[in-house]
Write a protein that holds these residues in place. Structure first.
Motif, PDB file in Angstrom:
ATOM      1  N   LEU A  55       5.964  -5.958   0.152  1.00  0.00           N
ATOM      2  CA  LEU A  55       4.622  -5.380   0.184  1.00  0.00           C
ATOM      3  C   LEU A  55       3.754  -5.872  -0.969  1.00  0.00           C
ATOM      4  CD1 LEU A  55       5.368  -1.652   1.147  1.00  0.00           C
ATOM      5  CD2 LEU A  55       4.430  -3.428   2.624  1.00  0.00           C
TER       6      LEU A  55
ATOM      7  N   TRP B 264       5.466   4.218   0.272  1.00  0.00           N
ATOM      8  CA  TRP B 264       6.655   3.845   1.050  1.00  0.00           C
ATOM      9  C   TRP B 264       7.912   4.454   0.441  1.00  0.00           C
ATOM     10  CZ3 TRP B 264       9.365   2.211   5.007  1.00  0.00           C
ATOM     11  CH2 TRP B 264      10.617   1.624   4.800  1.00  0.00           C
TER      12      TRP B 264
ATOM     13  N   SER C 184       3.029  -1.240   6.550  1.00  0.00           N
ATOM     14  CA  SER C 184       2.968  -2.701   6.472  1.00  0.00           C
ATOM     15  C   SER C 184       1.755  -3.242   7.213  1.00  0.00           C
ATOM     16  CB  SER C 184       4.249  -3.306   7.048  1.00  0.00           C
ATOM     17  OG  SER C 184       5.379  -2.912   6.310  1.00  0.00           O
TER      18      SER C 184
ATOM     19  N   SER D 255       7.356 -11.552   7.162  1.00  0.00           N
ATOM     20  CA  SER D 255       8.354 -10.487   7.032  1.00  0.00           C
ATOM     21  C   SER D 255       9.770 -11.019   7.195  1.00  0.00           C
ATOM     22  CB  SER D 255       8.083  -9.392   8.069  1.00  0.00           C
ATOM     23  OG  SER D 255       6.810  -8.831   7.885  1.00  0.00           O
TER      24      SER D 255
END
Length: 279
Positions: free
Chosen positions: A93, A146, A194, A241
């Motif tokens: 992130l 998160w 995300s 990712s």
């Protein structure tokens, strides 16, 4: 005697509300339509930038890898075993901000400008006085959200579970109904966070480095890029990712190579989707 009083109001070019509105509209960055070929071309350009300065590019990847290793080591030392997996998953992130030096390298290589370590670090240091610092706050805040929500759902779904080591944690998460519930909720929340972060940063970071603009304008432009190119941007997000997660498997060392390439690529993709201001 007759006196006439005349009041004259001078008109200054460009000072009317209509002209000011037009100027603001002209200042709004244009967003191009891009395709999968633009991602491929940007990847090639990013790889070429890495090969042009492999040691300098790899240095930024090495810093990121060492930072990841220190996070895991700190969690083990503090006995926060349950935080290791969420920290590794959420680690990408904060990637966009970590790539600021790579954006500057690609910018100079694109313009065929000579540069060394001092020039790149000077540009990075200047970002403290610009809007990039606020963007760093945004990314770190979402990373904090998160980690907090992981802890919350862990307490709700696995309240009776006991895991004093990583093996126990994995067993509780992967082989119990409560663990499956935790994974399902965490995956959904993580995907949402995300998507939000990717949407507001995908071109905002290089844009803030490239132009004199504010964080709100940069984030709105980034959101426009995603909404006007949803399939291409989703593909790019998936590439980032998967590449980042796979790179962290060998003790984060894969990031030494993949982070620089992705960072350089992001710059070139930004150049394709947001034309230069003077164009």
């Amino acid at each position: 005697m007759l006196w006439e009083e005349c009041v004259v109001t001078p008109k200054i070019a460009g000072s009317t509300p209509h002209d000011n509105l037009a100027a603001k509209q002209q200042a709004k960055p244009k967003v191009n339509k891009v395709s999968a070929r633009d991602i491929t071309a940007s990847l090639r350009a990013g790889y070429a930038d890495f090969l042009a300065r492999p040691f300098m590019s790899g240095f930024f990847g090495l810093i990121y890898a060492v930072f990841g290793i220190l996070i895991v080591w700190s969690l083990v030392w503090l006995g926060k075993i349950w935080m290791i997996i969420p920290a590794i998953v959420g680690f990408p992130l904060v990637t966009p901000f970590a790539a600021a030096g790579l954006y500057e390298m690609s910018r100079r290589l694109q313009k065929r400008e000579s540069f060394g370590w001092s020039e790149i670090f000077a540009v990075i240091a200047k970002q403290r006085k610009r809007e990039m610092g606020w963007m760093a706050f945004v990314t770190l805040f979402i990373f904090w959200v998160w980690m907090y929500q992981v802890r919350l759902w862990l307490a709700v779904t696995l309240q009776n579970a006991s895991f004093s080591d990583l093996g126990g944690f994995l067993n509780a998460v992967l082989f119990t109904p409560q663990g499956w519930t935790f994974l399902a909720i965490g995956t959904c929340v993580g995907a949402l966070l995300s998507a939000v972060l990717f949407s507001v940063t995908v071109v905002a970071m290089p844009m803030l480095l490239d132009r004199e603009t504010d964080i709100v304008s940069a984030m709105l432009t980034s959101i426009r890029v995603v909404t006007e190119n949803p399939v291409v941007m989703l593909t790019w997000a998936a590439i980032i990712s998967v590449t980042m997660l796979l790179s962290m498997v060998p003790a984060f060392l894969g990031l030494i190579f993949t982070l620089p390439i992705l960072g350089h690529t992001t710059w070139h993709l930004y150049q394709r989707v947001v034309p230069p201001a003077e164009a």
